[in-house]
Design a protein around this motif. Structure first.
Motif, mmCIF file in Angstrom:
data_model
loop_
_atom_site.group_PDB
_atom_site.id
_atom_site.type_symbol
_atom_site.label_atom_id
_atom_site.label_comp_id
_atom_site.label_asym_id
_atom_site.label_seq_id
_atom_site.Cartn_x
_atom_site.Cartn_y
_atom_site.Cartn_z
ATOM 1 N N ALA A 143 0.838 -1.203 0.000
ATOM 2 C CA ALA A 143 0.000 0.000 0.000
ATOM 3 C C ALA A 143 0.872 1.252 0.000
ATOM 4 N N ASN A 144 0.412 2.275 -0.685
ATOM 5 C CA ASN A 144 1.072 3.587 -0.733
ATOM 6 C C ASN A 144 2.509 3.519 -1.221
ATOM 7 N N SER A 145 2.756 2.669 -2.224
ATOM 8 C CA SER A 145 4.110 2.566 -2.785
ATOM 9 C C SER A 145 4.034 2.219 -4.261
ATOM 10 N N SER A 146 5.194 2.232 -4.912
ATOM 11 C CA SER A 146 5.282 1.956 -6.350
ATOM 12 C C SER A 146 6.450 1.040 -6.641
ATOM 13 N N SER A 147 6.347 0.334 -7.760
ATOM 14 C CA SER A 147 7.493 -0.413 -8.273
ATOM 15 C C SER A 147 8.505 0.587 -8.822
ATOM 16 N N THR A 148 9.711 0.122 -9.060
ATOM 17 C CA THR A 148 10.672 0.969 -9.746
ATOM 18 C C THR A 148 10.356 0.963 -11.243
ATOM 19 N N LEU A 149 10.846 1.945 -11.947
ATOM 20 C CA LEU A 149 10.648 2.025 -13.399
ATOM 21 C C LEU A 149 11.275 0.800 -14.047
ATOM 22 N N ASP A 150 10.528 0.143 -14.934
ATOM 23 C CA ASP A 150 10.989 -1.085 -15.576
ATOM 24 C C ASP A 150 10.673 -1.030 -17.062
ATOM 25 N N ASN A 151 11.479 -1.702 -17.855
ATOM 26 C CA ASN A 151 11.178 -1.985 -19.262
ATOM 27 C C ASN A 151 12.024 -3.176 -19.658
ATOM 28 N N HIS A 152 11.565 -3.933 -20.631
ATOM 29 C CA HIS A 152 12.232 -5.197 -20.980
ATOM 30 C C HIS A 152 11.833 -5.611 -22.391
ATOM 31 N N PRO A 153 12.543 -6.579 -22.968
ATOM 32 C CA PRO A 153 12.250 -7.016 -24.336
ATOM 33 C C PRO A 153 11.050 -7.955 -24.443
ATOM 34 N N GLU A 154 10.543 -8.450 -23.320
ATOM 35 C CA GLU A 154 9.412 -9.365 -23.345
ATOM 36 C C GLU A 154 8.091 -8.615 -23.477
ATOM 37 N N VAL A 155 7.099 -9.304 -24.027
ATOM 38 C CA VAL A 155 5.706 -8.892 -23.928
ATOM 39 C C VAL A 155 5.268 -9.324 -22.530
ATOM 40 N N GLU A 156 4.485 -8.494 -21.850
ATOM 41 C CA GLU A 156 4.026 -8.844 -20.506
ATOM 42 C C GLU A 156 2.519 -8.631 -20.403
ATOM 43 N N LEU A 157 1.837 -9.642 -19.911
ATOM 44 C CA LEU A 157 0.426 -9.530 -19.601
ATOM 45 C C LEU A 157 0.325 -9.493 -18.079
ATOM 46 N N ALA A 158 -0.032 -8.339 -17.537
ATOM 47 C CA ALA A 158 -0.131 -8.150 -16.089
ATOM 48 C C ALA A 158 -1.605 -8.162 -15.709
ATOM 49 N N VAL A 159 -2.011 -9.163 -14.924
ATOM 50 C CA VAL A 159 -3.407 -9.315 -14.522
ATOM 51 C C VAL A 159 -3.518 -8.909 -13.054
ATOM 52 N N VAL A 160 -4.263 -7.855 -12.787
ATOM 53 C CA VAL A 160 -4.463 -7.403 -11.413
ATOM 54 C C VAL A 160 -5.466 -8.342 -10.762
ATOM 55 N N VAL A 161 -5.018 -9.058 -9.732
ATOM 56 C CA VAL A 161 -5.876 -10.037 -9.073
ATOM 57 C C VAL A 161 -6.342 -9.563 -7.699
ATOM 58 N N GLY A 162 -5.790 -8.454 -7.219
ATOM 59 C CA GLY A 162 -6.203 -7.916 -5.932
ATOM 60 C C GLY A 162 -5.820 -6.460 -5.803
ATOM 61 N N GLY A 163 -6.749 -5.645 -5.345
ATOM 62 C CA GLY A 163 -6.476 -4.227 -5.156
ATOM 63 C C GLY A 163 -6.666 -3.425 -6.431
ATOM 64 N N ASP A 164 -6.559 -2.120 -6.278
ATOM 65 C CA ASP A 164 -6.626 -1.191 -7.405
ATOM 66 C C ASP A 164 -5.264 -0.545 -7.569
ATOM 67 N N ALA A 165 -4.846 -0.370 -8.815
ATOM 68 C CA ALA A 165 -3.509 0.145 -9.088
ATOM 69 C C ALA A 165 -3.568 1.253 -10.123
ATOM 70 N N THR A 166 -2.479 1.985 -10.189
ATOM 71 C CA THR A 166 -2.247 2.885 -11.311
ATOM 72 C C THR A 166 -1.063 2.326 -12.074
ATOM 73 N N PHE A 167 -1.249 2.063 -13.367
ATOM 74 C CA PHE A 167 -0.151 1.675 -14.244
ATOM 75 C C PHE A 167 0.255 2.934 -15.002
ATOM 76 N N THR A 168 1.496 3.331 -14.849
ATOM 77 C CA THR A 168 2.018 4.459 -15.614
ATOM 78 C C THR A 168 2.933 3.864 -16.673
ATOM 79 N N VAL A 169 2.531 3.990 -17.929
ATOM 80 C CA VAL A 169 3.243 3.382 -19.052
ATOM 81 C C VAL A 169 3.669 4.488 -20.006
ATOM 82 N N ASP A 170 4.979 4.618 -20.193
ATOM 83 C CA ASP A 170 5.529 5.676 -21.046
ATOM 84 C C ASP A 170 4.945 7.044 -20.686
ATOM 85 N N GLY A 171 4.820 7.276 -19.368
ATOM 86 C CA GLY A 171 4.366 8.569 -18.869
ATOM 87 C C GLY A 171 2.868 8.749 -18.783
#
Length: 115
Positions: free
Chosen positions: A42-70
């Protein structure tokens, strides 16, 4: 049948959040994709990430903000976010922790992600 539960997965600190890589489960290395549980406190963020893979991120709990390319997008539990190779992203949890199932794979030689 085999089950994969976030509560049964040993979590380690990576990317500023807690990660449980599925390769720790027996026989999970036979899957045609990589997978990991992600838990953002709660009340925190991941570090900025990017990678060569395709990623499917499925939120299974809680509400989030995804910041993608700003660009920030509010995402509720039950929502999947498709991240393309190289997209810079951060996941932010607000008042409650966020749990995400991340599935990822390398696109084929032509750059397709089979979508």
């Amino acid at each position: 049948m085999q089950t994969f539960r976030i509560d049964d997965s040993p979590l380690t600190s990576e990317y500023g959040i807690q990660i449980g890589r599925w390769e720790r489960y027996p026989d999970a290395d036979a899957l045609p994709f990589g997978a990991m549980w992600c838990q953002v406190p709660a009340n925190s963020s991941s570090t900025l990430d990017n990678h060569p893979e395709v990623e499917l991120a499925v939120v299974v709990g809680g509400d989030a903000t995804f910041t993608v390319d700003g660009r920030a997008t509010e995402v509720a539990a039950g929502t999947a976010v498709l991240l393309r190779p190289g997209e810079r992203h951060v996941i932010t949890a607000h008042r409650e922790p966020v749990r995400v199932l991340s599935l990822y794979w390398l696109p084929d030689a032509q750059g397709r992600s089979d979508d």
